[in-house]
Design an enzyme around this catalytic site. Structure first.
Site, PDB file in Angstrom:
ATOM      1  N   ASN A   8      37.972  44.724  39.808  1.00  0.00           N
ATOM      2  CA  ASN A   8      38.483  45.067  41.134  1.00  0.00           C
ATOM      3  C   ASN A   8      39.188  46.419  41.236  1.00  0.00           C
ATOM      4  OD1 ASN A   8      40.628  44.031  39.692  1.00  0.00           O
ATOM      5  ND2 ASN A   8      41.497  42.917  41.402  1.00  0.00           N
ATOM      6  N   TYR A   9      39.793  46.888  40.150  1.00  0.00           N
ATOM      7  CA  TYR A   9      40.365  48.243  40.119  1.00  0.00           C
ATOM      8  C   TYR A   9      39.873  48.918  38.846  1.00  0.00           C
ATOM      9  CZ  TYR A   9      43.405  47.014  43.993  1.00  0.00           C
ATOM     10  OH  TYR A   9      43.868  46.633  45.226  1.00  0.00           O
ATOM     11  N   SER A  62      39.312  45.742  31.147  1.00  0.00           N
ATOM     12  CA  SER A  62      39.752  45.777  32.549  1.00  0.00           C
ATOM     13  C   SER A  62      38.830  44.944  33.439  1.00  0.00           C
ATOM     14  CB  SER A  62      39.821  47.228  33.029  1.00  0.00           C
ATOM     15  OG  SER A  62      38.655  47.917  32.662  1.00  0.00           O
ATOM     16  N   GLU A  71      42.707  30.041  43.012  1.00  0.00           N
ATOM     17  CA  GLU A  71      42.697  31.451  43.401  1.00  0.00           C
ATOM     18  C   GLU A  71      41.310  31.752  43.977  1.00  0.00           C
ATOM     19  OE1 GLU A  71      42.378  34.432  40.248  1.00  0.00           O
ATOM     20  OE2 GLU A  71      43.703  35.751  41.384  1.00  0.00           O
ATOM     21  N   CYS A  96      44.626  40.698  42.577  1.00  0.00           N
ATOM     22  CA  CYS A  96      45.462  39.685  41.919  1.00  0.00           C
ATOM     23  C   CYS A  96      46.703  39.389  42.739  1.00  0.00           C
ATOM     24  CB  CYS A  96      45.830  40.123  40.510  1.00  0.00           C
ATOM     25  SG  CYS A  96      46.671  41.702  40.445  1.00  0.00           S
ATOM     26  N   ARG A 121      51.108  45.241  43.868  1.00  0.00           N
ATOM     27  CA  ARG A 121      51.383  45.925  42.610  1.00  0.00           C
ATOM     28  C   ARG A 121      51.938  47.298  42.985  1.00  0.00           C
ATOM     29  NH1 ARG A 121      48.457  45.727  37.321  1.00  0.00           N
ATOM     30  NH2 ARG A 121      49.062  47.642  36.287  1.00  0.00           N
ATOM     31  N   ASP A 175      33.768  38.171  22.462  1.00  0.00           N
ATOM     32  CA  ASP A 175      34.312  37.614  21.217  1.00  0.00           C
ATOM     33  C   ASP A 175      34.218  38.626  20.085  1.00  0.00           C
ATOM     34  OD1 ASP A 175      34.637  35.385  22.709  1.00  0.00           O
ATOM     35  OD2 ASP A 175      33.422  34.044  21.446  1.00  0.00           O
ATOM     36  N   ARG A 188      45.608  57.609  43.023  1.00  0.00           N
ATOM     37  CA  ARG A 188      46.746  56.856  42.485  1.00  0.00           C
ATOM     38  C   ARG A 188      46.722  56.907  40.947  1.00  0.00           C
ATOM     39  NH1 ARG A 188      47.862  50.364  43.526  1.00  0.00           N
ATOM     40  NH2 ARG A 188      49.689  50.202  42.197  1.00  0.00           N
ATOM     41  N   GLU A 227      47.313  40.325  31.847  1.00  0.00           N
ATOM     42  CA  GLU A 227      47.624  40.254  33.280  1.00  0.00           C
ATOM     43  C   GLU A 227      46.497  39.452  33.913  1.00  0.00           C
ATOM     44  OE1 GLU A 227      50.358  41.023  34.581  1.00  0.00           O
ATOM     45  OE2 GLU A 227      51.250  42.512  33.245  1.00  0.00           O
TER      46      GLU A 227
END
Ligand code: NAD
Length: 472
Positions: free
Chosen positions: A152-153, A149, A375, A282, A435, A213, A102, A248
Site C-alpha cells: 500500500n505504500y 514492505s 480488518e 493500516c 501515521r 521463508d 513525503r 508493523e
C-alpha cells in the site's frame, strides 16, 4: 512486455523465471519482475554481508551525501515513479506523487535526526559512577538487515526502513510486495545511480509465499523490519533466523465519539480517515463506536460525506480506486453481506464493479458480525452503537489489533482518561488515526505489531550501542 530484473551487488540478475505484475485497474499484466530462486537470494545476502564493513567504514558524511543524491534522483524521477506506482497498486496519481515527496522529506528528517543524536558518555561525575573513567556508548550498525514492505505504500514504507538503516552503516536485502515490485526495483536502480556501493542495497523479487521463508531464514540476517499482515508477521516470529524483529502489522482502528459536539466536522474527519486510498491503510478508521443518540445524529452526516466521495480510475485522482485485487474485493463484499444478513443497516454503497467497490457505510453493526472485528482493508465502515463509555472501551479493547484509536470529545480530560484505558500504540484525541508526522514514534501492540518505527526509533532499531570505557 517490460521486464524488470532484481538487483544484487548492483547488477541486474538474469533469471529464466518471471512473475507477472497486474494492473489492478485493467486486470491486465503491466510488467514482469524476476522470480528469484533460493540460490539467487542467498547471493543477495552474501553481497550484503561482504559490503557491510566497508560501507560502515565509509563514514556517515559520505553516506549522507549518497542518501541525498538518492533522494534527489527520486524527486527528479517522481513522475515516472508515481506512474509506475499508480499502475501497480491503483493508487490515485496525486497520492503517489505525495508519497514520493513525503519519502524525500523522510530522508532529510532522518539525516537531521541522526545529527542530533548524542553519544552517551559517563565519567566520575556521573550518577552512580565512582571510578575515574571515561565511558562512551555510540550507536553503530547491526549489520545485514532485511526490509519487507507491503503493497500500500511501496516507496514510503520501504525507504522509511532503508534510509535510517543505510545512514547508520547497515546493508540490506529488500523484498518489495509483489504489487510494488516494479517501483521497488526502480528506486533501487536510482540508489545504484546515486553511487551506493555494490552489495549495500539488494532488491529481491518473487512471490512472498514462494520466497518469503527462504529470505527470512538466511543465517546472515542481523535484523528484520517487516510491514504487512498478521499471518506473515506471525510466521516471521516463528521461523526467522534473527529474532531482532520490528513488525508493523494490521489494525482495526476505532473512532470513539463521547459526545455530540461538532458532528459535521467530525464526520468529515472520519470519512477522510476511513476511505482514502479505498481504506487500504493500516491506520484507516475501521469502526465507529458511539451511543444510539449520537449515532442517530452522526450517521446522516457520515452518509452525506460518503456519498460525496469520488470513485474512479487512479489517473483521475479519486478517493476510491479499484482494490488491489479481486480476492481482497471479495473479502470486503463477504464482510458486507455477512453484516447485512445479520441485521446491519446498509446506509450507503454495497455495490461493486469487479474490484471497484462503492464506499460502503453500515450502521447498527453488532459484535456478532465479522465486520466488527476483521480488518477489511477496503472501503467499508461499520458503526457500532454502544450505550456506556465503559462498554465502548471494552469493545474497543476486545479487538486482537492495537494500532491506533481516535477519541472525539469536547471534554479533553474525559477523552484523555479514555485514552489511558485503550490498548493501542497511539490514541489521537479529536484527530483521525494516521501515521505521522514521521518524527513521531509509530507502533502497534497486540497483533498490530512488535517494536517501534518512526525516524529516531528506526535509527535506534537498526543500530546497537558499542561501549568503550577508558580507565583514567
Ligand atoms: P502481506 O503480509 O500480504 O505482504 C507484506 C509483505 O510480505 C510483501 O512484501 C509480501 O510479498 C511479503 N510476504 C508474503 N508472504 C511472506 C512470507 N511467507 N515470508 C516473508 N514475506 C512474505 O501484506 P500486504 O497485503 O502487502 O499489506 C496489507 C497489510 O499490511 C494489512 O494488514 C495492513 O494493515 C498492513 N500494514 C501495516 C502497516 C503498519 O505500519 N502497521 C502499514 C501498512 C500496511
Amino acid at each position: 512486455m517490460d521486464k524488470f530484473k532484481a538487483i544484487i551487488d548492483n547488477k541486474e540478475i538474469e533469471t529464466t523465471s518471471y512473475l507477472d505484475i497486474m494492473d489492478p485497474t485493467t486486470g491486465e499484466v503491466y510488467g514482469q519482475v524476476s522470480a528469484l530462486n533460493a540460490e539467487e537470494i542467498d547471493l543477495a545476502f552474501k553481497a550484503a554481508k561482504s559490503a557491510q564493513k566497508d560501507w560502515e567504514k565509509l563514514g556517515v558524511e559520505k553516506r549522507t551525501e549518497l542518501l541525498i543524491k538518492w533522494r534527489d534522483l527520486m524527486l527528479e524521477n517522481e513522475e515516472d515513479l508515481a506512474t509506475t506506482m499508480m499502475h501497480e497498486i491503483a493508487k490515485a496519481y496525486k497520492d503517489c506523487l505525495t508519497e514520493i515527496r513525503r519519502t524525500a522529506e523522510y530522508i532529510d528528517l532522518t539525516i537531521a535526526e541522526y545529527n542530533d543524536m548524542e553519544v552517551l558518555t559517563f565519567d566520575k561525575n556521573s550518577k552512580g559512577v565512582t571510578e575515574d573513567i571515561h565511558a562512551e556508548y555510540k550507536r553503530i550498525a547491526k549489520g545485514v538487515g532485511v526490509a519487507i514492505s507491503p503493497f500500500n505504500y511501496p516507496v514510503n514504507l520501504t525507504v522509511s526502513k532503508l534510509a535510517p538503516g543505510l545512514l547508520t552503516g547497515n546493508t540490506f536485502v529488500y523484498k518489495p510486495a509483489t504489487q510494488g515490485s516494479i517501483v521497488g526495483i526502480k528506486i533501487t536502480k536510482l540508489a545504484v545511480e546515486a553511487g551506493i556501493p555494490a552489495g549495500v542495497l539488494n532488491v529481491v523479487t518473487g512471490r512472498g509465499r514462494d520466497i518469503g521463508d527462504v529470505i527470512v531464514t538466511n543465517p546472515l540476517i542481523d535484523f528484520i523490519s517487516f510491514t504487512g499482515s498478521v499471518p506473515v508477521g506471525r510466521r516471521l516470529m516463528e521461523i526467522s533466523s534473527s529474532k531482532d524483529l520490528v513488525l508493523e502489522l494490521g489494525g482495526k482502528d476505532a473512532a470513539i465519539l463521547l459526545d455530540d459536539h461538532n458532528l459535521e466536522a467530525i464526520a468529515k474527519d472520519i470519512v477522510a480517515g476511513a476511505y482514502s486510498y479505498s481504506g487500504q491503510r493500516c491506520t484507516a478508521i475501521k469502526r465507529v463506536i458511539t451511543t444510539n443518540s449520537i449515532a442517530d445524529k452522526l450517521t446522516p452526516f457520515l452518509k452525506d460525506e460518503v456519498s460525496k466521495l469520488s470513485v474512479g480510475l487512479p489517473s483521475e485522482n479519486p478517493i476510491i480506486t479499484p482494490m488491489i485485487d479481486m480476492k481482497s474485493a471479495d473479502f470486503v463484499t463477504d464482510l458486507i453481506n455477512d453484516a447485512t444478513s445479520k441485521g446491519a443497516t446498509l446506509v450507503y454503497g454495497g455495490t461493486r464493479d469487479k474490484n471497484l467497490l462503492t464506499p460502503t457505510l453500515l450502521d447498527n453493526v453488532t459484535v456478532d458480525m465479522n465486520v466488527a472485528w476483521e480488518e477489511p482493508f477496503g472501503p467499508v465502515l461499520p458503526i457500532i452503537r454502544i450505550e456506556t463509555v465503559e462498554e465502548m472501551i471494552k469493545v474497543a479493547n476486545k479487538s486482537n489489533f492495537g494500532l491506533q484509536t481516535t477519541v472525539y470529545s469536547r471534554d479533553i480530560d474525559k477523552a484523555y482518561s479514555v485514552a489511558e484505558q485503550l490498548e493501542v500504540g497511539t490514541v489521537n484525541i479529536n484527530r483521525r488515526t494516521q501515521r505521522g508526522p514521521d518524527v513521531l514514534p509509530f507502533l502497534g501492540v497486540k497483533d498490530s505489531g512488535f517494536g517501534v518505527q518512526g525516524i529516531k526509533e528506526t535509527i535506534i532499531s537498526t543500530t546497537r550501542y558499542r561501549g568503550i570505557i577508558i580507565k583514567k
